[in-house]
Write a protein that holds these residues in place. Structure first.
Motif, short mmCIF file in Angstrom:
data_model
loop_
_atom_site.label_atom_id
_atom_site.label_comp_id
_atom_site.label_asym_id
_atom_site.label_seq_id
_atom_site.Cartn_x
_atom_site.Cartn_y
_atom_site.Cartn_z
N LEU A 10 5.70 8.93 1.07
CA LEU A 10 4.60 8.24 1.74
C LEU A 10 5.12 7.69 3.12
O LEU A 10 6.25 7.39 3.39
CB LEU A 10 4.26 6.88 0.92
N THR A 12 4.60 5.30 6.40
CA THR A 12 4.51 3.67 6.27
C THR A 12 3.08 3.45 6.17
O THR A 12 2.78 2.48 5.58
CB THR A 12 5.18 3.40 7.63
N GLU A 14 0.42 5.33 5.09
CA GLU A 14 -0.04 5.56 3.55
C GLU A 14 0.52 4.60 2.53
O GLU A 14 -0.33 4.23 1.65
CB GLU A 14 0.52 7.03 2.95
N ASP A 15 1.85 3.98 2.71
CA ASP A 15 2.27 2.95 1.66
C ASP A 15 1.42 1.88 1.93
O ASP A 15 1.07 1.00 0.91
CB ASP A 15 3.98 2.96 2.05
N LEU A 18 -2.04 2.33 0.51
CA LEU A 18 -2.14 2.26 -0.93
C LEU A 18 -1.78 0.75 -1.13
O LEU A 18 -2.46 0.28 -2.51
CB LEU A 18 -1.07 3.02 -1.52
N LYS A 19 -0.96 0.02 -0.70
CA LYS A 19 -0.76 -1.46 -1.37
C LYS A 19 -1.95 -2.15 -0.88
O LYS A 19 -2.33 -3.02 -1.75
CB LYS A 19 0.27 -2.09 -0.18
N SER A 22 -4.36 -1.37 -3.65
CA SER A 22 -4.08 -2.01 -5.06
C SER A 22 -4.44 -3.43 -5.36
O SER A 22 -4.45 -3.87 -6.36
CB SER A 22 -2.51 -1.71 -5.14
N ALA A 35 -3.09 3.85 -7.14
CA ALA A 35 -2.52 3.39 -6.16
C ALA A 35 -1.12 2.78 -6.30
O ALA A 35 -0.12 3.30 -5.73
CB ALA A 35 -3.18 2.24 -5.04
N ARG A 39 2.74 4.33 -5.37
CA ARG A 39 3.75 3.41 -4.65
C ARG A 39 4.95 3.57 -5.49
O ARG A 39 6.04 3.44 -4.98
CB ARG A 39 3.42 2.37 -4.27
N HIS A 43 8.54 4.86 -4.41
CA HIS A 43 9.65 3.97 -4.30
C HIS A 43 10.92 4.13 -5.29
O HIS A 43 11.66 3.49 -5.73
CB HIS A 43 9.45 2.56 -4.31
#
Length: 147
Positions: A10, A12, A14-15, A18-19, A22, A35, A39, A43
């Protein structure tokens, strides 16, 4: 033979997206869970670990990752056409509104019978109650229909 490891990378942005998804209020639970799964995968978590953590089947985790790979962000939401189709139309609801506008009381069961007699629509009394509750803006519903 073991399936090949599925791993996504992902950006930065996109992460972060998704965070935010979520933990957003108006996002469906399944979308939030997808999501989280993505992630975790990005990770370093593998499919079995994610499946165990979320209480999913491993195949569900794989499908989620593949949907991300092929559809991106749009793959997190449910596809249109899922679920049971409603059996009634807005015109059918007018029959209910007319009944509620009369100066008499109807039980949910009586409304159900009236819909069937006049429109051949089969809605159970419990469905009628749920619809009345959901559409709460129809007159004084609780005084008109015994819920």
């Amino acid at each position: 033979m073991m399936p090949s490891a599925l791993r996504i990378i992902l950006t930065t942005e996109e992460d972060l997206t998704l965070k935010e998804l979520s933990c957003a209020d108006k996002v469906p639970h399944r979308t939030k869970q997808r999501a989280i799964a993505l992630r975790l995968n990005a990770h370093g978590w593998n499919v079995p670990q994610i499946a165990k953590y979320l209480g999913w089947a491993q195949q569900t985790v794989r499908q989620t990752i593949k949907r991300w790979q092929f559809q991106g962000l749009g793959g997190l939401w449910e596809a249109p056409g899922r679920g049971k189709k409603r059996t009634w139309q807005e015109e059918d609801w007018q029959v209910v509104e007319e009944c509620l506008g009369q100066n008499r009381r109807y039980s949910a069961r009586q409304l159900s019978q009236k819909l069937f007699e006049e429109r051949q629509i089969e809605l159970g009394a419990e469905q009628i109650r749920r619809l009345l509750k959901k559409r709460g803006g129809i007159g004084n519903v609780s005084a008109t229909v015994r819920l």
